[in-house]
Design an enzyme around this catalytic site. Structure first.
Site, mmCIF file in Angstrom:
data_model
loop_
_atom_site.group_PDB
_atom_site.id
_atom_site.type_symbol
_atom_site.label_atom_id
_atom_site.label_comp_id
_atom_site.label_asym_id
_atom_site.label_seq_id
_atom_site.Cartn_x
_atom_site.Cartn_y
_atom_site.Cartn_z
ATOM 1 C CD GLU A 109 8.829 -11.814 -9.359
ATOM 2 O OE1 GLU A 109 8.191 -11.166 -8.531
ATOM 3 O OE2 GLU A 109 10.069 -11.808 -9.412
ATOM 4 C CB CYS A 157 -0.935 0.111 1.202
ATOM 5 S SG CYS A 157 -2.069 -1.253 1.357
ATOM 6 C CD GLU A 170 16.090 -13.899 -8.712
ATOM 7 O OE1 GLU A 170 15.573 -14.284 -7.650
ATOM 8 O OE2 GLU A 170 15.734 -12.870 -9.310
ATOM 9 C CG HIS A 221 17.034 -37.655 -3.501
ATOM 10 N ND1 HIS A 221 17.466 -38.878 -3.064
ATOM 11 C CD2 HIS A 221 18.154 -36.957 -3.818
ATOM 12 C CE1 HIS A 221 18.782 -38.928 -3.075
ATOM 13 N NE2 HIS A 221 19.232 -37.768 -3.536
ATOM 14 C CG ASN A 239 1.397 0.599 4.248
ATOM 15 O OD1 ASN A 239 1.057 -0.578 4.138
ATOM 16 N ND2 ASN A 239 2.645 0.993 4.103
ATOM 17 N N GLY A 240 -0.701 -1.001 6.495
ATOM 18 C CA GLY A 240 -0.325 -1.846 7.627
ATOM 19 C C GLY A 240 -1.468 -2.786 7.968
ATOM 20 N NE ARG A 244 4.654 1.732 -0.129
ATOM 21 C CZ ARG A 244 5.726 1.458 0.598
ATOM 22 N NH1 ARG A 244 6.913 1.770 0.157
ATOM 23 N NH2 ARG A 244 5.616 0.907 1.772
ATOM 24 C CE LYS A 283 12.637 -11.683 -10.743
ATOM 25 N NZ LYS A 283 13.598 -11.428 -9.713
ATOM 26 C CE LYS A 307 11.080 -3.103 -7.024
ATOM 27 N NZ LYS A 307 11.619 -4.273 -7.737
ATOM 28 C CD1 TRP A 320 -0.274 -6.284 -3.150
ATOM 29 C CD2 TRP A 320 -0.434 -6.880 -0.996
ATOM 30 N NE1 TRP A 320 0.028 -7.626 -3.058
ATOM 31 C CE2 TRP A 320 -0.062 -8.023 -1.754
ATOM 32 C CE3 TRP A 320 -0.593 -7.022 0.378
ATOM 33 C CZ2 TRP A 320 0.152 -9.269 -1.179
ATOM 34 C CZ3 TRP A 320 -0.376 -8.269 0.951
ATOM 35 C CH2 TRP A 320 -0.008 -9.375 0.175
HETATM 36 C C1 F6R Z 1 11.096 -10.831 -6.826
HETATM 37 C C2 F6R Z 1 11.022 -9.799 -5.813
HETATM 38 C C3 F6R Z 1 10.727 -10.188 -4.415
HETATM 39 C C4 F6R Z 1 11.621 -9.411 -3.455
HETATM 40 C C5 F6R Z 1 11.246 -9.699 -2.003
HETATM 41 C C6 F6R Z 1 12.175 -8.985 -1.029
HETATM 42 O O1 F6R Z 1 11.375 -10.301 -8.076
HETATM 43 O O2 F6R Z 1 11.195 -8.650 -6.108
HETATM 44 O O3 F6R Z 1 10.873 -11.552 -4.215
HETATM 45 O O4 F6R Z 1 12.944 -9.772 -3.698
HETATM 46 O O5 F6R Z 1 9.940 -9.290 -1.768
HETATM 47 O O6 F6R Z 1 12.132 -7.618 -1.218
HETATM 48 P P1 F6R Z 1 13.296 -6.672 -0.741
HETATM 49 O O7 F6R Z 1 14.508 -7.020 -1.529
HETATM 50 O O8 F6R Z 1 12.790 -5.305 -1.012
HETATM 51 O O9 F6R Z 1 13.510 -6.933 0.714
#
Ligand code: F6R
Length: 585
Positions: free
Chosen positions: A475, A2, A468, A491, A102-103, A29, A472, A580, A76
């Protein structure tokens, strides 16, 4: 999660446009719904709707809002579905109090049932709405400042709240654990979830600490502590590169941010020799003094940390740095922390609640706290004994790309100080070469984007990268992907390999075990995509260094994901259900 934004002292006709611009800068956000409230001539007007900012704006025309004071919110969702009613702002029954939040208010059910008994009518399913009714009830008996003191005492959970009253040209702002910052401008004051909200208007900010509230007016402000006692706060001047928040010639922020990687890597490496040199040396010193290092991170940042562990363990032929990486949300269950431990938080946003909670746990056990963050002045940076900046610049696409590359570059720079063999001066060039392979990668994307499942295999350093790449793909391309240890597949998971299942295999140097694992799935009909610097493969990585392989293989995964998402016509920069900055537990 948010985004919240508010202004006191706007030019009357500009209010709607200013709120719109502010909330767009915070939309990363959360983008489930958006809403605004404007105080004009003693009356508060609210407009809100489900959907991202542009969609809601088309329906509601936010720009027409007038007044000198306004608040806005992009959501969010946590409590209650994505609906117009659940969108913020929320109002009290008498519409005198209007809030954005927000929270999470943890004890909202208790408070709500109490307020219902007193006759309050609720219009949404959110936890946030209780805040408006709570204040409506409180100010029947006491001044609003005293009600703020009660709020800090009685409310459990996390909050950054902006509140307006019909009859006051002020915003009341309260904070615990969710980020909130005041931007000081010449003719007005602004509040936002972070400095991005107003970095185009001012470079002067005051950061809220936990359990504080403030009363913000056009040309003055006052902060208060939990007892309602006035406190004096420091004004910080921050530096911001404005051009980075523009998409320029690119269709999406994701590809723009991937293409920036060679430049941001160079910038980081240069800063470690100049601006950040002293801090870097102190950071190294703290690692030397610690008995062990534990990384705390989430998502992509966790994968960077896991790579860090690999590099730290390989700093010398005898014994590297004792290190471990833990997913932040499980930190307190798995970490063995004491005063000889150095906990290193890795975080793009510097606001991830799981990481903040892990650090609080570590602090209680007297561990030293270090961090690597991308967003300057963030909460995690401010709660650290020492912090290094990742310097990837603002990352707007929800998926982390360039910030991951710079996190890993920073970890490699540290490992190098302890003896890890790598020439980082050529890293930027190697990244350029990797990016030049984008057409080859696009062809691979076209071959596999229709699959429902795929697997990414790695071993040793390529295992965190495999995770990783899979993250990607999940998501952004919405394809189920699993990033696995090559040796672990047999396994159990190998049962899922069928004729044609795509398996991306990341093989660094002469890793014959990884090669055997690849053969094992190939023998069962998998469609292999080999990414290697040694053997024949689909993508050849031009480095013999394990450190650089990790970075370059991850970039392969970023480009592959981007091109698959394009084929699937998906909202690359704003994938569904995500945000984000993850500021809830
Ligand atoms: C994936 C992504 C998330 C963040 C995670 C941690 O592309 O962006 O998995 O890596 O939410 O966020 P930060 O790095 O801001 O602590």
């Amino acid at each position: 999660m948010c985004g919240i934004f508010g202004i006191v002292g706007s030019k009357r006709k500009e209010l709607g446009r200013t709120l719109l611009k502010g909330i767009k800068r915070l939309e990363y956000r959360g983008y489930d719904s958006v809403g605004m409230a404007a105080l004009d001539k003693g009356k508060i007007k609210v407009k809100k709707a489900a959907g991202a900012v542009d969609k809601a704006d088309k329906k509601l025309n936010f720009s027409e809002l007038k007044g000198h004071i306004g608040i806005t919110h992009s959501r969010w969702s946590t409590h209650g579905g994505v609906t117009d009613f659940n969108a913020h702002p929320h109002q009290s029954c008498d519409k005198n109090i209007t809030i954005v939040h927000n929270g999470i208010i943890e004890n909202y059910e208790e408070i709500k049932s109490d307020l219902i008994k007193k006759g309050h009518k609720f219009r949404s399913e959110t936890d946030s709405e209780v805040i408006a009714h709570y204040f409506e009830e409180k100010i029947k008996q006491k001044p609003i400042k005293q009600a703020c003191v009660d709020f800090l005492k009685e409310i459990e959970g996390t909050f950054a709240v902006l509140m307006m009253k019909n009859d006051e040209e002020k915003i009341y702002a309260l904070k615990r654990d969710s980020p909130l910052v005041l931007g000081i401008c010449e003719e007005y004051n602004i509040l936002g979830s972070d400095i991005y909200a107003f970095s185009d208007r001012t470079d002067k900010a005051v950061f809220f600490d936990n359990d504080e509230f403030a009363v913000i007016e056009k040309d003055k402000y006052q902060f208060y502590d939990t007892k309602g006692k006035k406190i004096t706060k420091k004004i910080q001047t921050f530096v911001w590169e404005q051009e980075e928040s523009l998409k320029e010639k690119y269709p999406h922020f994701m590809i723009k941010e991937i293409m920036e990687e060679p430049r941001v890597v160079k910038r980081l490496l240069m800063s470690l020799k100049t601006d950040q040199k002293d801090n870097f040396n102190k950071f190294i010193d703290m690692i030397i003094k610690a008995e062990k290092v534990i990384f705390a991170a989430s998502g992509t940042s966790y994968h960077a940390a896991l790579l860090g562990v690999y590099y730290f363990h390989r700093c010398s032929d005898v014994c590297g740095i004792e290190a471990q990486a833990l997913i932040a949300s499980e930190f307190e269950h798995f970490a063995n922390v004491d005063s000889n431990t150095l906990v290193i938080a890795v975080s793009q946003s510097g606001e991830t609640m799981d990481v903040i909670e892990a650090l609080k746990f570590a602090k209680k056990r007297k561990a030293k706290i270090a961090s690597m963050v991308n967003v300057p002045y963030s909460s995690i940076q401010r709660m650290s004994d020492i912090s290094l900046q990742v310097l990837a610049g603002q990352e707007i696409c929800v998926a982390a790309t360039k910030s991951f590359v710079n996190q890993v570059t920073l970890l490699l720079s540290i490992a190098k100080e302890f003896g890890f063999k790598i020439n980082l001066d050529t890293l930027s060039e190697r990244i350029e070469e990797m990016l030049a392979k984008k057409d080859e990668i696009k062809k691979i994307a076209k071959k596999i984007y229709k699959n429902k499942d795929l697997y990414v295999l790695g071993r040793g350093l390529s295992y965190p990268v495999a995770r990783e790449v899979a993250l990607k793909i999940k998501e952004i391309s919405y394809i189920h992907a699993e990033g696995m240890m090559g040796g672990e597949l047999k396994h159990g998971t190998i049962a899922l390999i069928e004729k044609g299942t795509p398996v991306i295999s990341l093989i660094s140097n002469k890793d014959y075990d990884m090669l055997s694992n690849t053969k094992e799935v190939e023998a069962r009909g998998a469609k292999i995509i080999k990414v290697t610097n040694e053997f024949d493969g689909d993508i050849k990585i031009n480095t013999s260094n394990d450190g650089k392989f990790g970075v370059l293989a991850a970039i392969f995964g970023q480009l592959l994901t981007y091109y698959m998402a394009l084929e699937l016509n998906l909202p690359v920069d704003k994938p569904r259900n995500l945000a984000k900055s993850v500021t809830v537990k």
